[in-house]
Design an enzyme around this catalytic site. Structure first.
Site, PDB file in Angstrom:
ATOM      1  N   GLU A  66       0.830  -1.202   0.000  1.00  0.00           N
ATOM      2  CA  GLU A  66       0.000   0.000   0.000  1.00  0.00           C
ATOM      3  C   GLU A  66       0.863   1.250   0.000  1.00  0.00           C
ATOM      4  OE1 GLU A  66      -2.579   1.500  -0.506  1.00  0.00           O
ATOM      5  OE2 GLU A  66      -4.356   0.766   0.503  1.00  0.00           O
ATOM      6  N   ASP A  67       0.342   2.308  -0.604  1.00  0.00           N
ATOM      7  CA  ASP A  67       1.054   3.581  -0.573  1.00  0.00           C
ATOM      8  C   ASP A  67       0.990   4.211   0.815  1.00  0.00           C
ATOM      9  OD1 ASP A  67      -1.691   3.999  -0.775  1.00  0.00           O
ATOM     10  OD2 ASP A  67      -1.573   5.491  -2.365  1.00  0.00           O
ATOM     11  N   ASP A 103      -4.265   5.479   6.119  1.00  0.00           N
ATOM     12  CA  ASP A 103      -4.808   6.700   6.718  1.00  0.00           C
ATOM     13  C   ASP A 103      -5.797   6.283   7.808  1.00  0.00           C
ATOM     14  OD1 ASP A 103      -5.430   9.464   6.895  1.00  0.00           O
ATOM     15  OD2 ASP A 103      -6.966   9.314   5.369  1.00  0.00           O
ATOM     16  N   PHE A 124      -2.027  16.091   4.247  1.00  0.00           N
ATOM     17  CA  PHE A 124      -2.281  15.490   2.942  1.00  0.00           C
ATOM     18  C   PHE A 124      -1.009  15.533   2.094  1.00  0.00           C
ATOM     19  CE2 PHE A 124      -4.001  14.774  -1.243  1.00  0.00           C
ATOM     20  CZ  PHE A 124      -4.856  13.718  -0.959  1.00  0.00           C
ATOM     21  N   ARG A 140       1.198  12.272  -9.089  1.00  0.00           N
ATOM     22  CA  ARG A 140       1.709  10.921  -8.834  1.00  0.00           C
ATOM     23  C   ARG A 140       3.162  10.762  -9.285  1.00  0.00           C
ATOM     24  NH1 ARG A 140      -2.704   7.637  -7.391  1.00  0.00           N
ATOM     25  NH2 ARG A 140      -4.654   8.021  -8.475  1.00  0.00           N
TER      26      ARG A 140
HETATM   27  P1  IMP Z   1      -7.825   4.746   4.301  1.00  0.00           P
HETATM   28  O1  IMP Z   1      -8.909   3.738   4.021  1.00  0.00           O
HETATM   29  O2  IMP Z   1      -8.378   5.987   4.957  1.00  0.00           O
HETATM   30  O3  IMP Z   1      -6.664   4.194   5.078  1.00  0.00           O
HETATM   31  O4  IMP Z   1      -7.392   5.263   2.889  1.00  0.00           O
HETATM   32  C1  IMP Z   1      -6.268   4.893   2.265  1.00  0.00           C
HETATM   33  C2  IMP Z   1      -6.239   5.456   0.866  1.00  0.00           C
HETATM   34  O5  IMP Z   1      -6.624   6.840   0.807  1.00  0.00           O
HETATM   35  C3  IMP Z   1      -4.801   5.400   0.391  1.00  0.00           C
HETATM   36  O6  IMP Z   1      -4.517   4.186  -0.217  1.00  0.00           O
HETATM   37  C4  IMP Z   1      -4.734   6.584  -0.548  1.00  0.00           C
HETATM   38  O7  IMP Z   1      -5.150   6.185  -1.823  1.00  0.00           O
HETATM   39  C5  IMP Z   1      -5.710   7.585   0.032  1.00  0.00           C
HETATM   40  N1  IMP Z   1      -5.008   8.577   0.872  1.00  0.00           N
HETATM   41  C6  IMP Z   1      -5.027   8.661   2.219  1.00  0.00           C
HETATM   42  N2  IMP Z   1      -4.270   9.683   2.657  1.00  0.00           N
HETATM   43  C7  IMP Z   1      -3.745  10.252   1.545  1.00  0.00           C
HETATM   44  C8  IMP Z   1      -2.832  11.352   1.335  1.00  0.00           C
HETATM   45  O8  IMP Z   1      -2.348  12.038   2.255  1.00  0.00           O
HETATM   46  N3  IMP Z   1      -2.523  11.632   0.039  1.00  0.00           N
HETATM   47  C9  IMP Z   1      -3.017  10.919  -1.012  1.00  0.00           C
HETATM   48  N4  IMP Z   1      -3.847   9.885  -0.860  1.00  0.00           N
HETATM   49  C10 IMP Z   1      -4.211   9.551   0.409  1.00  0.00           C
HETATM   50 MG    MG Z   2      -4.267   3.568  -2.103  1.00  0.00          MG
END
Ligand code: IMP
Ligand code: MG
Length: 197
Positions: free
Chosen positions: A104-105, A108, A157, A170
């Site tokens: 995963e990138d 959050d 962010f 990206r």
């Molecule tokens: P989560 O379900 O809230 O953990 O969301 C994760 C996904 O939201 C990541 O895989 C990203 O695609 C996106 N995301 C969350 N935070 C950021 C950020 O700071 N920048 C860009 N994308 C984000």
């Molecule tokens: Mg993602």
């Protein structure tokens, strides 16, 4: 190569440089190589944010491995907290009895990853672990274990190295904090809808 001025100008500050990314990914690759030595391994990258990390990580792992991708999308801002995600692209092959490492990138809230882990677990793999480049621990809503983490980052962010805002940035070669005035929707957590088409 000089980085596009317009993109650079939208970034408030660099959080993780290209060199720091390279060095940390080399370390993660070495650890994963040791941990999975003698085992099969399949990397499952989560599109699209994890693409850059996935290819660099795969090249840093000195083992035979498979790669595959999944694409997910949250159901939209209003139902985001439910943690239900839509699968836009599923894996090509069965993962039964395989060691799966989700790549995963960023984690959050953790809701996407929690859901993804659950559905992969249901397919009877040998193991499911997670390697996340970035972790925003402060933003966590769902309890989810991360086995490998590149960097702990603050709840801001970020864009670059695969991460987007509205599909842009990206291809920045570093991870940077986006200037808050670049978020279009005031008062709305952009992170919650970042990957929603
Ligand atoms: P989560 O379900 O809230 O953990 O969301 C994760 C996904 O939201 C990541 O895989 C990203 O695609 C996106 N995301 C969350 N935070 C950021 C950020 O700071 N920048 C860009 N994308 C984000
Ligand atoms: Mg993602």
């Amino acid at each position: 190569m000089e980085i596009d001025r317009k993109m650079l100008n939208d970034v408030e500050r660099t959080l993780i440089s290209t060199e720091e990314l390279r060095a940390r990914i080399a370390e993660l690759g070495e650890r994963i190589t040791v941990d999975y030595y003698g085992e099969d391994l399949m990397l499952v990258g989560v599109l699209k944010g994890a693409v850059m990390f996935m290819v660099d990580l795969a090249r840093a792992i000195n083992l035979p491995l498979e790669i595959d991708f999944m694409a997910t999308s949250s159901y939209g801002a209003s139902t985001h907290s439910s943690g239900v995600v839509r699968i836009l692209k599923d894996l090509d092959r069965s993962i039964e009895n395989k060691n799966i490492l989700i790549v995963e990138d960023i984690v959050d809230t953790g809701l996407t990853l929690k859901y993804l882990k659950e559905i992969l677990h249901d397919r009877n793999p040998k193991s499911v672990r997670v390697c996340a480049l970035l972790n925003k621990q402060k933003a966590r809503k769902a309890d989810v274990d991360l086995d490998y983490v590149g960097f702990e980052i603050p709840d801001e962010f970020v864009v670059g190295y695969g991460l987007d805002y509205a599909e842009i940035y990206r291809n920045l070669p570093f991870v940077g904090v986006l200037k808050p005035e670049k978020y279009t929707s005031v008062g709305c957590r952009v992170s919650a809808t970042a990957d929603t088409p």
